[in-house]
Every structure is written in C-alpha cells, then in structure tokens.
Design a protein around this motif. Structure first.
Motif, PDB file in Angstrom:
ATOM      1  N   UNK A 268     -10.109  92.358  36.438  1.00 21.62           N
ATOM      2  CA  UNK A 268      -8.806  91.539  36.004  1.00 21.62           C
ATOM      3  C   UNK A 268      -7.932  90.897  37.021  1.00 21.62           C
ATOM      4  N   UNK A 269      -8.051  91.264  38.401  1.00 21.91           N
ATOM      5  CA  UNK A 269      -7.487  90.756  39.549  1.00 21.91           C
ATOM      6  C   UNK A 269      -8.004  89.416  39.837  1.00 21.91           C
TER       7      UNK A 269
ATOM      8  N   UNK B 137      -7.647  83.422  39.235  1.00 23.55           N
ATOM      9  CA  UNK B 137      -8.123  82.050  38.858  1.00 23.55           C
ATOM     10  C   UNK B 137      -7.234  81.216  37.685  1.00 23.55           C
ATOM     11  N   UNK B 138      -6.343  82.067  37.533  1.00 26.21           N
ATOM     12  CA  UNK B 138      -5.295  81.559  36.452  1.00 26.21           C
ATOM     13  C   UNK B 138      -4.133  80.977  37.105  1.00 26.21           C
ATOM     14  N   UNK B 139      -3.324  80.519  36.274  1.00 29.18           N
ATOM     15  CA  UNK B 139      -1.962  80.093  36.551  1.00 29.18           C
ATOM     16  C   UNK B 139      -0.776  80.957  36.393  1.00 29.18           C
TER      17      UNK B 139
ATOM     18  N   UNK C  39      -5.674  81.250  43.092  1.00 25.60           N
ATOM     19  CA  UNK C  39      -6.948  81.257  43.742  1.00 25.60           C
ATOM     20  C   UNK C  39      -7.105  81.099  45.182  1.00 25.60           C
ATOM     21  N   UNK C  40      -6.520  82.345  45.529  1.00 24.05           N
ATOM     22  CA  UNK C  40      -6.399  82.474  47.066  1.00 24.05           C
ATOM     23  C   UNK C  40      -7.730  83.116  47.562  1.00 24.05           C
TER      24      UNK C  40
END
Length: 74
Positions: free
Chosen positions: A50-51, A56-58, A66-67
């Motif tokens: 989930x993390x 990958x989302x906004x 997207x770190x």
C-alpha cells in the motif's frame, strides 16, 4: 533481490515483532505467538504494498510523490 524479500526484511519484520510481542508478554502458548507473528508478517507485506502504491500516486500529505523511483529503489 526479490521484492518480497525486501518487504520481508524491511517492513514485515517490524510488524512481526510488534504483533508477537504483546502475545508473548501475555504468556500465551507458542502456537498463538506463531499465529500473531504470521499475521504481523502478512500485515507488513500489505502495508508496504500500500505504501508503494501511494508513493506512485498523487495522494496529498504523503511526502514526496514517487520518492522511491527517484531514489532508484524497487
């Protein structure tokens, strides 16, 4: 390295101990303690998936989007 192995060593191990520890303190038998550890493992794997999906989302309020990919992590 296999992604599940990374998850297991990174996040699942932390949840395994946090699920198993209270059961051990309560002096439960080893079977219950093993079940708690397994639940913690699976919870940790799901938590990490989930993390990564959030990464990958906004979604707002969750650090840099997207770190992991920017840091060349799987």
């Amino acid at each position: 390295t296999d992604l599940e192995t990374i998850y297991a060593l990174k996040t699942a191990a932390m949840f395994e101990s946090s699920f198993e520890f209270p059961v051990s303190i309560a002096h439960s038998n080893s079977e219950i303690s093993n079940h708690a550890r397994k639940i913690g493992y699976h919870f940790g794997i799901l938590f990490q998936i989930r993390d990564d999906l959030i990464d990958g989302s906004a979604e707002k309020g969750r650090g840099t989007v997207r770190s992991d990919s920017k840091n060349d992590k799987k």
